[in-house]
Design a protein around this motif. Structure first.
Motif, mmCIF file in Angstrom:
data_model
loop_
_atom_site.group_PDB
_atom_site.id
_atom_site.type_symbol
_atom_site.label_atom_id
_atom_site.label_comp_id
_atom_site.label_asym_id
_atom_site.label_seq_id
_atom_site.Cartn_x
_atom_site.Cartn_y
_atom_site.Cartn_z
ATOM 1 N N ALA A 182 27.372 73.040 28.485
ATOM 2 C CA ALA A 182 26.847 73.538 30.020
ATOM 3 C C ALA A 182 28.078 72.295 30.829
ATOM 4 C CB ALA A 182 25.699 73.242 30.135
ATOM 5 N N LEU A 183 28.438 72.661 31.781
ATOM 6 C CA LEU A 183 28.348 71.943 33.483
ATOM 7 C C LEU A 183 27.952 71.376 33.962
ATOM 8 C CD1 LEU A 183 31.889 71.680 34.812
ATOM 9 C CD2 LEU A 183 30.497 72.927 37.135
ATOM 10 N N ALA A 184 28.354 70.169 34.153
ATOM 11 C CA ALA A 184 27.619 68.962 34.390
ATOM 12 C C ALA A 184 28.265 67.917 35.407
ATOM 13 C CB ALA A 184 27.243 67.384 34.378
ATOM 14 N N TYR A 185 27.660 67.934 37.078
ATOM 15 C CA TYR A 185 28.925 67.942 38.207
ATOM 16 C C TYR A 185 28.032 66.551 38.841
ATOM 17 C CZ TYR A 185 25.855 71.041 40.382
ATOM 18 O OH TYR A 185 25.124 72.471 40.392
ATOM 19 N N ALA A 186 28.669 66.235 40.051
ATOM 20 C CA ALA A 186 28.335 65.803 41.176
ATOM 21 C C ALA A 186 28.912 66.190 41.814
ATOM 22 C CB ALA A 186 28.393 64.136 40.911
ATOM 23 N N ALA A 187 28.386 66.470 43.453
ATOM 24 C CA ALA A 187 28.793 67.124 44.662
ATOM 25 C C ALA A 187 28.488 67.081 45.776
ATOM 26 C CB ALA A 187 28.886 68.577 44.351
ATOM 27 N N VAL A 192 20.995 60.430 57.268
ATOM 28 C CA VAL A 192 21.775 60.678 55.775
ATOM 29 C C VAL A 192 22.407 61.338 55.407
ATOM 30 C CG1 VAL A 192 19.853 60.904 53.984
ATOM 31 C CG2 VAL A 192 19.073 59.714 55.856
ATOM 32 N N ARG A 193 23.198 61.005 54.436
ATOM 33 C CA ARG A 193 24.134 62.261 53.699
ATOM 34 C C ARG A 193 23.507 62.661 51.956
ATOM 35 N NH1 ARG A 193 29.744 59.273 52.930
ATOM 36 N NH2 ARG A 193 29.564 61.075 50.989
ATOM 37 N N VAL A 194 23.228 63.201 51.360
ATOM 38 C CA VAL A 194 22.281 63.713 50.201
ATOM 39 C C VAL A 194 23.835 64.224 49.486
ATOM 40 C CG1 VAL A 194 20.672 64.429 48.873
ATOM 41 C CG2 VAL A 194 20.256 63.898 50.942
ATOM 42 N N GLN A 195 24.382 63.117 48.897
ATOM 43 C CA GLN A 195 24.983 64.140 47.775
ATOM 44 C C GLN A 195 24.040 64.479 46.021
ATOM 45 O OE1 GLN A 195 27.498 61.368 45.762
ATOM 46 N NE2 GLN A 195 29.129 63.084 45.437
ATOM 47 N N THR A 196 24.419 65.482 45.306
ATOM 48 C CA THR A 196 23.403 65.604 44.739
ATOM 49 C C THR A 196 24.429 65.817 42.937
ATOM 50 O OG1 THR A 196 21.670 67.313 45.769
ATOM 51 C CG2 THR A 196 21.900 67.372 44.011
ATOM 52 N N ALA A 197 24.186 65.593 41.736
ATOM 53 C CA ALA A 197 24.700 65.704 40.993
ATOM 54 C C ALA A 197 23.951 66.025 39.756
ATOM 55 C CB ALA A 197 25.248 64.481 40.688
ATOM 56 N N ARG A 198 24.466 67.364 38.462
ATOM 57 C CA ARG A 198 23.149 67.759 37.484
ATOM 58 C C ARG A 198 23.974 66.552 36.399
ATOM 59 N NH1 ARG A 198 24.334 70.378 32.892
ATOM 60 N NH2 ARG A 198 21.790 71.483 32.650
ATOM 61 N N ASP A 199 23.506 65.835 35.980
ATOM 62 C CA ASP A 199 23.695 64.578 35.033
ATOM 63 C C ASP A 199 23.732 65.794 33.829
ATOM 64 O OD1 ASP A 199 24.572 62.162 34.306
ATOM 65 O OD2 ASP A 199 22.277 62.440 33.108
ATOM 66 N N HIS A 200 22.397 65.497 32.961
ATOM 67 C CA HIS A 200 22.140 66.115 31.755
ATOM 68 C C HIS A 200 20.845 66.903 31.697
ATOM 69 C CE1 HIS A 200 20.237 62.829 31.048
ATOM 70 N NE2 HIS A 200 19.284 63.354 30.052
ATOM 71 N N TRP A 233 18.578 64.860 37.209
ATOM 72 C CA TRP A 233 19.843 65.331 38.363
ATOM 73 C C TRP A 233 19.718 64.346 38.611
ATOM 74 C CZ3 TRP A 233 22.076 69.835 40.303
ATOM 75 C CH2 TRP A 233 21.536 70.940 39.773
ATOM 76 N N LYS A 234 20.469 63.807 39.390
ATOM 77 C CA LYS A 234 21.241 62.504 40.574
ATOM 78 C C LYS A 234 21.526 62.528 41.615
ATOM 79 C CE LYS A 234 23.239 59.567 36.253
ATOM 80 N NZ LYS A 234 24.256 58.635 35.629
ATOM 81 N N TYR A 235 20.684 62.053 42.294
ATOM 82 C CA TYR A 235 20.658 62.014 43.587
ATOM 83 C C TYR A 235 21.093 60.116 44.783
ATOM 84 C CZ TYR A 235 18.046 66.507 43.496
ATOM 85 O OH TYR A 235 17.260 67.180 43.524
ATOM 86 N N GLY A 271 24.572 52.647 50.773
ATOM 87 C CA GLY A 271 24.188 53.826 49.440
ATOM 88 C C GLY A 271 22.567 54.027 48.282
ATOM 89 N N HIS A 272 22.316 54.431 48.052
ATOM 90 C CA HIS A 272 21.177 54.483 46.942
ATOM 91 C C HIS A 272 21.030 55.550 46.294
ATOM 92 C CE1 HIS A 272 19.708 51.198 50.154
ATOM 93 N NE2 HIS A 272 19.996 52.100 50.992
ATOM 94 N N SER A 273 21.348 55.081 45.337
ATOM 95 C CA SER A 273 20.825 56.541 43.624
ATOM 96 C C SER A 273 19.896 56.373 43.606
ATOM 97 C CB SER A 273 22.243 56.322 42.952
ATOM 98 O OG SER A 273 23.500 56.428 43.717
ATOM 99 N N TYR A 274 19.204 57.844 43.161
ATOM 100 C CA TYR A 274 18.026 57.536 42.093
ATOM 101 C C TYR A 274 18.416 58.892 41.463
ATOM 102 C CZ TYR A 274 16.731 55.630 46.676
ATOM 103 O OH TYR A 274 16.485 54.335 47.482
ATOM 104 N N GLU A 275 17.713 58.338 39.980
ATOM 105 C CA GLU A 275 17.647 59.833 39.151
ATOM 106 C C GLU A 275 15.908 60.536 38.330
ATOM 107 O OE1 GLU A 275 19.875 58.908 34.825
ATOM 108 O OE2 GLU A 275 17.677 58.765 34.359
ATOM 109 N N VAL A 276 15.918 61.774 38.993
ATOM 110 C CA VAL A 276 14.970 62.622 38.347
ATOM 111 C C VAL A 276 14.917 63.364 37.336
ATOM 112 C CG1 VAL A 276 14.114 61.885 40.967
ATOM 113 C CG2 VAL A 276 15.505 63.657 40.092
ATOM 114 N N THR A 277 14.265 63.591 37.012
ATOM 115 C CA THR A 277 13.835 64.824 35.538
ATOM 116 C C THR A 277 13.180 65.717 36.310
ATOM 117 O OG1 THR A 277 14.631 63.128 33.865
ATOM 118 C CG2 THR A 277 13.827 65.663 33.476
ATOM 119 N N TYR A 278 13.262 66.944 36.090
ATOM 120 C CA TYR A 278 12.413 68.446 37.231
ATOM 121 C C TYR A 278 11.719 68.082 35.660
ATOM 122 C CZ TYR A 278 14.651 67.627 41.328
ATOM 123 O OH TYR A 278 15.329 67.711 42.798
ATOM 124 N N ILE A 279 10.111 68.597 36.374
ATOM 125 C CA ILE A 279 9.226 69.233 35.021
ATOM 126 C C ILE A 279 9.172 70.605 35.292
ATOM 127 C CG2 ILE A 279 7.363 68.891 33.946
ATOM 128 C CD1 ILE A 279 8.966 66.993 33.563
#
Length: 852
Positions: A459-464, A669-677, A681-683, A697-705
């Protein structure tokens, strides 16, 4: 000798009767005849007795005390009315002044009369004057009665004494008065007690003297328990009574009560007045008046500082105002808003800001400006002001900002995920700072992966950046299981227009190598839907076939004479199935053939289709610690309108939640969203500080349930095409009958659209099915034990015993039947038997078919 004795006796009697300071004008005649008997009558010559009337000019005087300086006062008494001795009843009595304590008789002929000093009775109320005629010895009596003290004077004394005793007897006195003054009152009361006990007969002089002592002691009591509004006062080093420890009274000076002190029933009240010394407005709408509440009571001075607060603070949605002295204006920083990418104007910003007191302030926006800074990114920012004057006359100015970051960055990768749930990232080389720099489609051909990877999911993963939207399309199939990922990239341009760019990413796989060892286990062929599998070579052990999303597929390994074919391990995902067959030749050689079925991927699984909602700024109201602050206040998630902050930089977001953060007022604040796997997702938050210069810049990794993508479990299990009786998703171990416990097929059933994957491992009569959730967080393992069933009928005409095993497998989550058998001389093609989506228990046509 007798004459001398009489003279001495007369002199001694005179000294005894006149003691106390009264000197009689004449001593008694030493030749006076003594009384003839005890009844006071004298035996004398009657012709010689003087007439009592001769005392008509005699005077009696009184004075208070024995002080000769006290003025004598006459007594209104007529001695000629003296009562003869022996007369029944009370003698002639005259009332004298209450203060009389000393008497003197004057104005009589001492040669004829002997008048003894008046004698007081034990009560001190009566004095008796005895008159004796020297000639004849006749005796007369006059009684003087001291008048009772004045009732008003006595009553006043009584009240003072009883007041003193009440004070001394109170439990409050020791706390209320100073020890010295309370001791003085005790002494005064002790001194006054004898007068109080004999008040009816006491002299007014004594009463007045003790009255004075009592009044002085009572009036001299120094109060030590002064209180104000229920608070105990203390005397400071300047002798002024005030609140202890520098405390201030909080209240309206108009409501100030008097200062009080003393004991119950004898409270002293001191009137006070308030004087204001300062008036301030520390926060908008809150007025603080300070001053002193003062009063005096004799030598006591009172000074109580007060603080009176009126009004309620006026805020903008709990944001405080600050006073700017230079402009005489109250200022605040309001919420941050977003600029609409299409119009570059504030989006969802109100036309008016409403303060907590109901004041409505119109907002006037300035022209948006684009800041270009490599460190900060390219940020559009518009500033607005809401100004006005409050009812109290205060001028207010609220600064608001609206911004959007122009971030056309794009990085593309491919996520590879095995059935075990372990993700891997495949780089594509696409990492663009400005995806709008070209309008050409993006076409990438990735290096071949090993053939064994063909059964994994891709599947495609991206950071946009915030101005890039990635819309994945369908994943199609090329030759030999090749994956072709397509989609569209949309870039929002600075001028508000959009640019679309297509992307195509192709992932190919290496061809399988030829294996020439163990030739005795080489299959005759493998048929797919009755036809020999494309590219058949007995020494190529790995094959890939493709099919449509809903196509029926039957795979039949064709054994040579004497060979045994057994379906073994398999891995299954929503759109891929990898099935292994173990072939044992008559000479004992073994080979494992693998067929991978890859289905066309038109319908994405739930994890592939999942896209979180836009990140939410739950703050923007609280003032930053300093203008250069580039940290957000917190980060976490928003769920059901409620924000929850999280301390860790990697965490899970419950179902229905979305990534959120709290910015400070004035930050952009600018938000960059990326699908990791999978569901991770990474913000990345790019934060421009309120000073519009500092950036970080500050990065966070979250898993959506979500309920589906975090679920792991089967809906059923088939053994040799027959559903396991009594299956329950939470029962993890089963004993089931099989025609041959060494040759049987276990087929898992599950909801493929959730993105779950299954790995099957066969170990003799035991098969384990490991189910992994789409988000990789949950794993469930089922165990199936095959047990002997009744023996099957056998035929022996030119053939070996026929053992039929129904092998059922679900390809790509849609269903295909796998079967294995021993191949005989009279075997049929087997192509008639097929299985397809929704038909996991398809029937068997030949006696040696293996259907997928």
């Amino acid at each position: 000798m007798e004459s001398n004795l009489k003279k001495a006796l007369a002199a001694g009697l005179a000294a005894a009767t006149l003691s106390g300071g009264i000197t009689m004008p004449a001593m008694a005649d030493e030749n006076a005849n003594p009384p003839a008997n005890g009844n006071g009558t004298a035996e004398q010559n009657p012709a010689a007795t003087p007439d009592i009337g001769e005392l008509k000019d005699a005077k009696v005087y009184w004075r208070a005390g024995d002080n000769a300086s006290n003025t004598e006062q006459p007594v209104a008494v007529d001695l000629t009315r003296a009562t003869p001795a022996g007369t029944p009843g009370d003698p002639y009595t005259v009332e004298v002044d209450n203060n009389a304590t000393e008497f003197r008789v004057d104005g009589y002929d001492a040669s004829k009369w002997m008048i003894h000093k008046p004698q007081a009775d034990p009560t001190g109320v009566y004095w008796t004057i005895t008159i004796t005629a020297k000639q004849g010895g006749a005796t007369w009596t006059v009684r003087l009665k001291r008048a009772a003290p004045d009732k008003t004077t006595a009553d006043k004394f009584r009240r003072s004494y009883e007041t003193a005793k009440a004070i001394l007897g109170s439990d409050e006195s020791e706390d209320a008065y100073t020890p010295a003054t309370l001791g003085r009152l005790s002494s005064a009361a002790d001194a006054a007690k004898p007068v109080y006990d004999t008040l009816a007969t006491a002299t007014e002089n004594d009463i007045h003297a003790k009255q004075g002592l009592l009044d002085d002691a009572i009036n001299g009591l120094e109060i030590a328990n002064w209180t104000f509004d229920g608070q105990r006062l203390e005397r400071n080093e300047d002798g002024v009574w005030t609140l202890p420890d520098g405390k201030t009274w909080d209240g309206d000076p108009k409501d100030a009560k008097p200062v009080t002190g003393g004991i119950t029933g004898r409270r002293t009240t001191v009137a006070v007045k308030a004087t204001e010394t300062s008036a301030t407005e520390p926060t908008l709408g809150v007025h603080v008046a300070k001053g002193d509440i003062t009063g005096t009571d004799g030598a006591n001075t009172f000074d109580i500082p007060y603080r009176h607060v009126t009004g309620a603070e006026i805020t903008l949605d709990k944001t405080q105002f600050k006073y700017d002295k230079a402009s005489d204006t109250w200022t605040a920083i309001g919420p941050n808003y977003q600029l609409d990418p299409k119009t570059n104007q504030p989006k969802d910003a109100p036309k008016n800001l409403v303060l907590s007191d109901g004041t409505s302030l119109p907002v006037e926006w300035g022209r948006p400006l684009l800041a270009k800074n490599d460190a900060q990114g390219r940020m559009w920012t518009a500033t607005g002001h809401a100004t006005g004057t409050l009812k109290g006359g205060e001028k207010v100015d609220v600064t608001v900002n609206a911004s959007r970051d122009w971030s056309p960055t794009l990085a593309l990768t491919v996520e590879r995920r095995a059935a075990t749930g372990d993700p891997q990232t495949i780089p594509t080389g696409i990492d663009l700072k400005d995806a709008s720099a070209s309008t050409d489609p993006i076409t990438i051909t990735l290096p071949d992966l090993p053939y064994e990877a063909i059964g994994d999911q891709y599947a495609l993963a991206y950071a946009a950046g915030s101005d890039v939207t990635v819309t994945p399309g369908r994943t199609t199939l090329g030759d030999n299981g090749q994956r072709i990922l397509t989609g569209t990239i949309t870039i929002a341009m600075e001028d508000g227009k959009t640019l679309d760019r297509a992307y195509t990413i192709t992932q190919s796989f290496a061809k399988p190598a030829r294996k020439t060892d163990n030739p005795g286990a080489a299959l005759e062929s493998i048929r797919v839907n009755g036809n020999t599998i494309e590219g058949w070579d007995p020494d190529i052990l790995q094959y890939t076939i493709t099919a449509g999303e809903n196509d029926k597929v039957t795979v039949s390994p064709q054994a040579r004479e004497g060979q045994t074919v057994k379906a073994s391990d398999a891995t299954l995902t929503a759109y891929t199935t990898v099935q292994h067959w173990t072939v044992t030749g008559a000479n004992g050689d073994t080979r494992t053939y693998t067929v991978t079925l890859v289905r066309d991927h038109k319908t994405p699984t739930m994890d592939e289709a999942f896209t979180p909602k836009d990140a939410v700024d739950a703050g923007g109201k609280e003032e930053a610690p300093k203008p250069s602050t580039t940290d957000v206040k917190s980060h976490g998630y928003m769920l059901g309108g409620e924000y929850t902050a999280v301390a860790d930089d990697s965490y899970r977001i419950p179902a229905g939640g979305v990534f959120a953060y709290e910015s400070y007022a004035g930050q952009t604040v600018r938000v960059q969203t990326a699908r990791d796997h999978g569901m991770t997702w990474k913000y990345t938050l790019g934060v421009l500080a309120p000073d519009n210069a500092s950036y970080a810049g500050h990065s966070y990794e979250v898993t959506y349930i979500t309920p589906d993508t975090t679920r792991a479990g089967l809906t059923g299990i088939n053994v040799d095409g027959v559903p396991v009786a009594g299956f329950k998703p939470d029962t993890l171990e089963y004993d089931v009958p099989a025609a041959n416990p060494e040759r049987y097929v276990v087929t898992p059933l599950w909801d493929k659209q959730t993105g779950m994957s299954v790995t099957k491992h066969v170990d003799g009569a035991t098969t384990t099915l490991t189910v992994v959730s789409a988000d990789g967080l949950n794993t469930v393992t089922y165990t199936v034990h095959a047990k002997d069933a009744a023996s099957l009928a056998q035929t022996g005409v030119g053939v070996a015993a026929i053992i039929l095993a129904a092998i059922t497998a679900l390809f790509a989550g849609l269903g295909a039947v796998l079967a294995a058998r021993r191949h005989g001389d009279d075997d049929t093609d087997g192509g008639k038997a097929q299985a397809g989506p929704g038909d996991p228990a398809a029937g068997h046509d030949g006696d040696d078919d293996a259907d997928m």
